[in-house]
Design an enzyme around this catalytic site. Structure first.
Site, PDB file in Angstrom:
ATOM      1  N   GLU A  98      47.045 -12.820  28.419  1.00 35.26           N
ATOM      2  CA  GLU A  98      46.068 -13.803  28.902  1.00 35.26           C
ATOM      3  C   GLU A  98      46.757 -14.901  29.698  1.00 35.26           C
ATOM      4  O   GLU A  98      47.960 -15.123  29.562  1.00 35.26           O
ATOM      5  CB  GLU A  98      45.306 -14.403  27.703  1.00 35.26           C
ATOM      6  N   HIS A 152      50.579 -15.488  27.694  1.00 36.59           N
ATOM      7  CA  HIS A 152      51.071 -14.972  26.410  1.00 36.59           C
ATOM      8  C   HIS A 152      50.539 -13.574  26.150  1.00 36.59           C
ATOM      9  O   HIS A 152      49.602 -13.113  26.794  1.00 36.59           O
ATOM     10  CB  HIS A 152      50.672 -15.909  25.265  1.00 36.59           C
ATOM     11  N   HIS A 191      38.578  -8.101  22.244  1.00 33.23           N
ATOM     12  CA  HIS A 191      39.769  -8.219  21.391  1.00 33.23           C
ATOM     13  C   HIS A 191      39.761  -7.117  20.323  1.00 33.23           C
ATOM     14  O   HIS A 191      40.773  -6.471  20.064  1.00 33.23           O
ATOM     15  CB  HIS A 191      39.831  -9.590  20.706  1.00 33.23           C
ATOM     16  N   HIS A 226      46.901 -10.157  15.929  1.00 30.18           N
ATOM     17  CA  HIS A 226      46.077 -11.336  16.224  1.00 30.18           C
ATOM     18  C   HIS A 226      44.735 -11.205  15.482  1.00 30.18           C
ATOM     19  O   HIS A 226      44.129 -12.208  15.116  1.00 30.18           O
ATOM     20  CB  HIS A 226      45.885 -11.425  17.747  1.00 30.18           C
TER      21      HIS A 226
HETATM   22 ZN   LIG Z   1      45.790 -14.756  22.856  1.00 28.90          ZN
END
Ligand SMILES: [Zn+2]
Length: 211
Positions: free
Chosen positions: A172, A47, A160, A53
């Site tokens: 990932e 994904h 991240h 995120h």
């Molecule tokens: Zn992710």
């Protein structure tokens, strides 16, 4: 031309980040036709993570232009970085090609452990300095053959924050990286499902090799 699929097939109950709901697929046959209802975490399987995120960021995948999901990629073989982490010295030999590339794929070798407990721990991650170094060379998509860009136990998730905070994408759970030429550039398509307000989405990732 050779096309290499770097995506995992989504299967019910497949391994995901601890705490995420596993994919569920409910199949039906009606009137001679088959359909299925899917229940998926936005970070299931292979994904793409959008900047959104991170709760502090707002850019979702559906806000990004299609050019975002195509480009030249370079694969760095960092299988030797297990136990120490991926440093600038692992990337610097590729500086010239990284400057041409949009995506950096990191082959840690962890994909072979997918589906086991070992997949979730011990994989090497980028140092913050190495992440910033790749960003400074113009990399805007970072692909990993691991469950996460940060260690699963990390609460700070510095990589991240560094990558998504800079507006870059994270990919990932890549697979099949052994089929790619290390240290060479090739075309990459990293196409997430077209979901509204996507903080992330399962994606089909394909490399295009010239021969
Ligand atoms: Zn992710």
């Amino acid at each position: 031309m050779k096309i290499i699929d770097l995506s995992r097939t989504i299967t019910p109950g497949m391994q995901g980040f601890p705490g995420d709901a596993a994919p569920a697929i409910e199949r039906r046959e009606d009137g001679g036709f088959r359909t299925a209802s899917l229940s998926l975490c936005s970070h299931a399987g292979t994904h793409v993570d959008a900047p959104a995120h991170l709760c502090s960021e707002s850019v979702t995948l559906d806000m990004m232009p299609p050019e975002t999901f195509w480009g030249l990629a370079l694969l760095a073989d960092v299988r030797g970085a297990a136990g120490r982490g991926i440093e600038i010295t692992d990337l610097a030999p590729h500086a010239e090609k990284l400057a041409e590339a949009d995506f950096l794929l990191l082959r840690t070798g962890w994909e072979d452990k997918f589906g086991t407990e070992e997949y979730l721990a011990g994989f090497p991650t980028l140092s913050r300095e190495a992440a910033q170094y790749a960003l400074s060379l113009g990399i805007r998509g970072f692909g990993f053959d691991t469950i996460s860009a940060d260690s699963v136990a990390s609460e700070e998730c510095p990589i991240h924050k560094t990558l998504l905070g800079a507006g870059a994408l994270i990919i990932e759970n890549l697979r099949g990286l052994g089929a790619l030429p290390a240290g060479e550039t090739f075309l990459l398509a990293a196409l997430p499902m077209p979901l509204a307000e996507a903080d992330g989405a399962p994606a089909r990732i394909m490399a295009v090799l010239e021969n």
